[in-house]
Design an enzyme around this catalytic site. Structure first.
Site, PDB file in Angstrom:
ATOM      1  N   ARG A  10      -7.199 155.952 -16.476  1.00 31.21           N
ATOM      2  CA  ARG A  10      -8.129 156.044 -15.296  1.00 31.21           C
ATOM      3  C   ARG A  10      -8.272 157.545 -15.358  1.00 31.21           C
ATOM      4  O   ARG A  10      -8.401 158.071 -14.217  1.00 31.21           O
ATOM      5  CB  ARG A  10      -7.466 155.581 -14.021  1.00 31.21           C
ATOM      6  CG  ARG A  10      -7.036 154.096 -14.154  1.00 31.21           C
ATOM      7  CD  ARG A  10      -8.418 153.244 -14.120  1.00 31.21           C
ATOM      8  NE  ARG A  10      -8.139 152.025 -14.165  1.00 31.21           N
ATOM      9  CZ  ARG A  10      -7.813 151.270 -15.549  1.00 31.21           C
ATOM     10  NH1 ARG A  10      -8.036 151.779 -16.397  1.00 31.21           N
ATOM     11  NH2 ARG A  10      -7.266 150.228 -15.378  1.00 31.21           N
ATOM     12  N   SER A  52      -8.446 148.111  -7.074  1.00 28.81           N
ATOM     13  CA  SER A  52      -6.703 148.757  -6.883  1.00 28.81           C
ATOM     14  C   SER A  52      -7.048 150.096  -6.217  1.00 28.81           C
ATOM     15  O   SER A  52      -7.587 151.052  -6.884  1.00 28.81           O
ATOM     16  CB  SER A  52      -6.196 148.814  -8.443  1.00 28.81           C
ATOM     17  OG  SER A  52      -6.323 147.597  -8.940  1.00 28.81           O
ATOM     18  N   GLU A 105      -5.818 155.788  -6.915  1.00 22.52           N
ATOM     19  CA  GLU A 105      -7.049 155.574  -7.808  1.00 22.52           C
ATOM     20  C   GLU A 105      -8.446 155.741  -7.298  1.00 22.52           C
ATOM     21  O   GLU A 105      -9.302 156.074  -7.817  1.00 22.52           O
ATOM     22  CB  GLU A 105      -6.905 154.420  -8.661  1.00 22.52           C
ATOM     23  CG  GLU A 105      -8.058 153.971  -9.429  1.00 22.52           C
ATOM     24  CD  GLU A 105      -7.456 152.763 -10.244  1.00 22.52           C
ATOM     25  OE1 GLU A 105      -6.645 152.383 -10.501  1.00 22.52           O
ATOM     26  OE2 GLU A 105      -8.671 152.229 -10.791  1.00 22.52           O
TER      27      GLU A 105
END
Ligand SMILES: Cc1cc2nc3c(=O)[nH]c(=O)nc-3n(C[C@H](O)[C@H](O)[C@H](O)COP(=O)(O)OP(=O)(O)OC[C@H]3O[C@@H](n4cnc5c(N)ncnc54)[C@H](O)[C@@H]3O)c2cc1C
Length: 303
Positions: A172, A222, A292
């Site tokens: 990520r 998420s 995130e």
């Protein structure tokens, strides 16, 4: 006035735009401006104008990984969406696509060209630019596996190109998370496959997503990154936080890793819930959950 200049260069724009309409979490106040450039030169004009008028600016794609604060964004958003989404074959296995194309659209294009390699991404509701920025991934695949190179504007408004290997892709994260650049075009390296097999894989992965994830709710996917050696959702479940809510922000009952907006959550609700979950998980398990979701904050995210 920036408005006069935008009009002079025929760049579409909106003043006092309600940003929740541009994010999948459906939270957040107004931005002073959103601009909708439809070419690289229009993007460069927007950057030049925002700099000229000393207006902070940032870039958004489909807004599927951002939390916009209730107070909005005092500055300009460069929105790269359908307005900037051309796609073309470069040769038999390389596809060049503008940053505003959706991953869904890109995957459909690959299917019609019988190209395999991007099936993992067909259900990620982002743009190509947002996906490369985040090194988006799912079901064992990541952008890093298929990105040949990226053409972008650097902080001086100059067009540059870097290869996949130079883009420091990690979980990520990419070169772009650390550098103030605007992703313009991405060249994907794929393989020739079989139409039926590619379609079957995409259908399977989409079905899995709808079974496991709260696709029917507003969310940004998420909320937390996977901590080393564990899963955020398992830790949250272990702490019995599933279903816990603050205002209209809730830990999804369907998938503990997703914090959702049930209807009218504020960014304050959402952030308070995020911090509560982080605190509980840390106190009960020792794992520190890192966000995130990108928080749109003109002090931190100004390009
Ligand atoms: C239901 C749901 C499921 C999801 N599932 C997954 C999943 O399986 N895997 C996964 O990785 N993610 C998933 N996500 C998160 C999200 O879809 C991805 O991170 C996606 O890649 C973000 O793309 P975007 O266009 O929406 O980016 P945005 O949310 O618009 O932006 C995200 C960040 O990228 C930057 N950015 C966007 N475009 C550009 C550009 N052209 N140039 C430079 N910077 C840019 C923005 O400034 C921001 O910091 C999910 C989200 C939802 C809502």
């Amino acid at each position: 006035m920036i408005k006069n200049d935008l009009e002079k260069y025929q760049v579409k724009y909106q003043e006092n735009a309600v940003l929740k309409e541009y994010t999948t979490l459906h939270i957040g106040g107004e931005a002073d401006y959103i601009v909708f450039p439809n070419s690289i030169s229009q993007i460069q004009i927007c950057v030049t104008l925002f700099k000229k008028y000393q207006i902070p600016y940032t870039v958004l794609g489909k807004g599927s990984n951002v939390l916009v604060l209730d107070e909005g964004y005092r500055g300009g958003i460069i929105l790269l969406d359908d307005n900037f989404s051309d796609i073309e074959m470069m040769d038999k296995t390389h596809v060049k696509v503008q940053a505003g194309m959706t991953l869904k659209g890109l995957c459909q294009f690959c299917l019609t060209q019988q190209l395999t390699g991007l099936e993992f991404a067909c259900g990620i509701p982002g743009s190509v630019g947002g996906a490369v920025y985040m090194n988006a991934g799912a079901y064992g695949g990541e952008m890093k596996d298929v990105v040949e190179s990226v053409i972008f504007l650097d902080e001086h408004n100059t067009i540059k190109c870097l290869s996949g290997e130079q883009l420091c892709f990690h979980y990520r994260q990419s070169y772009f998370s650390q550098n103030q650049s605007i992703i313009l075009e991405v060249i994907y390296r794929l393989e020739i496959g079989n139409f039926q097999h590619i379609e079957k894989k995409m259908t399977e992965l989409m079905n899995l997503r709808y079974q496991k994830q709260p696709m029917e709710n507003y969310s940004a996917g998420s909320t937390f990154k996977r901590p080393k050696g564990h899963y955020a959702s398992a830790l949250i479940k272990y702490c019995q936080l599933q279903g816990f809510s603050i205002g209209d922000a809730e830990v999804s009952k369907k998938h503990a890793g997703f914090l959702i907006n049930k209807a009218n959550a504020t960014s304050k609700d959402f952030l308070t819930l995020m911090h509560y979950v982080q605190k509980e998980v840390y106190e009960q398990t020792g794992y520190l959950l890192e966000s995130e979701v990108q928080i749109l904050n003109h002090q931190e995210k100004t390009l």
